[in-house]
Design an enzyme around this catalytic site. Structure first.
Site, short mmCIF file in Angstrom:
data_model
loop_
_atom_site.label_atom_id
_atom_site.label_comp_id
_atom_site.label_asym_id
_atom_site.label_seq_id
_atom_site.Cartn_x
_atom_site.Cartn_y
_atom_site.Cartn_z
N ASP A 81 0.81 -1.26 0.06
CA ASP A 81 0.11 0.12 0.04
C ASP A 81 0.82 1.34 0.21
OD1 ASP A 81 -2.37 1.52 0.10
OD2 ASP A 81 -3.18 0.56 1.86
N GLY A 82 0.46 2.33 -0.43
CA GLY A 82 0.95 3.48 -0.25
C GLY A 82 0.74 4.44 1.09
N GLY A 98 -6.51 9.40 0.03
CA GLY A 98 -7.23 8.98 -0.98
C GLY A 98 -8.51 8.52 -0.73
N GLU A 104 -8.28 0.36 4.22
CA GLU A 104 -6.81 0.16 4.23
C GLU A 104 -6.26 -0.27 5.41
OE1 GLU A 104 -5.28 3.22 0.73
OE2 GLU A 104 -5.54 3.88 2.89
C1 A5P Z 1 -5.45 6.10 0.14
O1 A5P Z 1 -6.45 6.30 1.15
C2 A5P Z 1 -4.33 6.72 0.67
O2 A5P Z 1 -3.99 6.10 2.03
C3 A5P Z 1 -3.15 6.39 -0.06
O3 A5P Z 1 -2.40 5.20 0.41
C4 A5P Z 1 -2.07 7.47 -0.03
O4 A5P Z 1 -2.82 8.63 -0.37
C5 A5P Z 1 -0.95 7.57 -0.99
O5 A5P Z 1 -1.55 7.77 -2.47
P1 A5P Z 1 -0.38 8.24 -3.42
O6 A5P Z 1 0.43 6.94 -3.71
O7 A5P Z 1 -1.36 8.63 -4.36
O8 A5P Z 1 0.49 9.23 -3.03
#
Ligand code: A5P
Length: 225
Positions: A81-82, A98, A104
């Site tokens: 995950d990011g 996001g 998540e």
């Molecule tokens: C989604 O809810 C977020 O937790 C994403 O993992 C986070 O915003 C990172 O997104 P990017 O990879 O687009 O920066």
């Protein structure tokens, strides 16, 4: 920037093995990991994906990745995950810009390993240095939760969708983006947010990260505790 995100994502996907249950993250960096998993699946890799958002589920389906849920697979081998911020030293995270933080966090907590993929701009000395903390709240009486968050030191803003209406998460909730002038400890704040009535979940991910794959000009670094 996209190339850095791709390098981090592809590096994490090398950890995926045949037969694994894989948590599929959300956001632009995680989407690049899902793309890479999709390519491996097209070449014969068999895994089962557990998506963290409707958007990721749609992407994964389009790539032919077999999906399931936590009812069928309560334990996930590996989640990629990011993150919006990664704190140096603790590897605690801010997530949720996001809008997918609730699923998540559930998927992260069901995972044996949580591998975070990011470019090095996400690394901060202290959580809250650059980003607000997203707090997911029940729409009913959200103003009450917002007042409690203000009492905890937050300046909160109700997240808006592109249509100018409140953003609604996959779970049907609103999100308050909370800025704290002095965020001394992510851990202490997380404990306080856990007790605010009307808060469903928050974007402070404490003590769940296994490792971070951080891409910069010099390549991909692996950070682990
Ligand atoms: C989604 O809810 C977020 O937790 C994403 O993992 C986070 O915003 C990172 O997104 P990017 O990879 O687009 O920066």
């Amino acid at each position: 920037m996209d190339e850095l995100k791709r390098a981090a994502a592809e590096s994490a996907v090398t950890l995926v093995r045949e037969g694994m249950i894989v948590g599929l993250g959300s956001g632009s960096t995680a989407a690049l990991a899902v793309d890479a998993i999709g390519k491996a699946v097209a070449q014969g890799l068999r895994i089962i994906g557990i998506p963290t958002s409707e958007r990721t589920a749609a992407q994964a389906r389009a790539l032919g990745i077999l999906l399931s849920d936590l009812g069928e697979h309560a334990e996930i081998d590996l989640t990629i995950d990011g993150a919006d911020e990664v704190e140096t030293g603790t590897l605690n995270l801010i997530k949720g810009h996001g809008g997918a933080l609730l699923r998540e966090k559930i998927v992260a907590n069901a995972s044996k390993r949580l591998v975070i993929v990011a470019d090095e701009s996400k690394l901060v000395a202290r959580l809250g240095d650059r980003m607000a903390v997203p707090v997911e709240v029940v729409p009913f009486g959200w103003q009450v939760a917002a007042r409690r968050l203000t009492a905890l030191g937050a300046i909160s803003a109700l997240r808006q969708g592109s249509d100018g209406k409140p953003f609604v998460s996959d779970g049907g909730h609103y999100i308050l983006d909370c800025t704290f002038a002095q965020l001394a400890s992510g851990e202490a704040l997380a404990a306080e947010l856990d007790h605010v009535v009307g808060v469903v979940e928050h974007g402070l991910f404490i003590s769940v990260t296994t490792e971070v794959r951080l891409a910069g000009a010099g390549g991909v670094r692996v950070l682990a505790l």
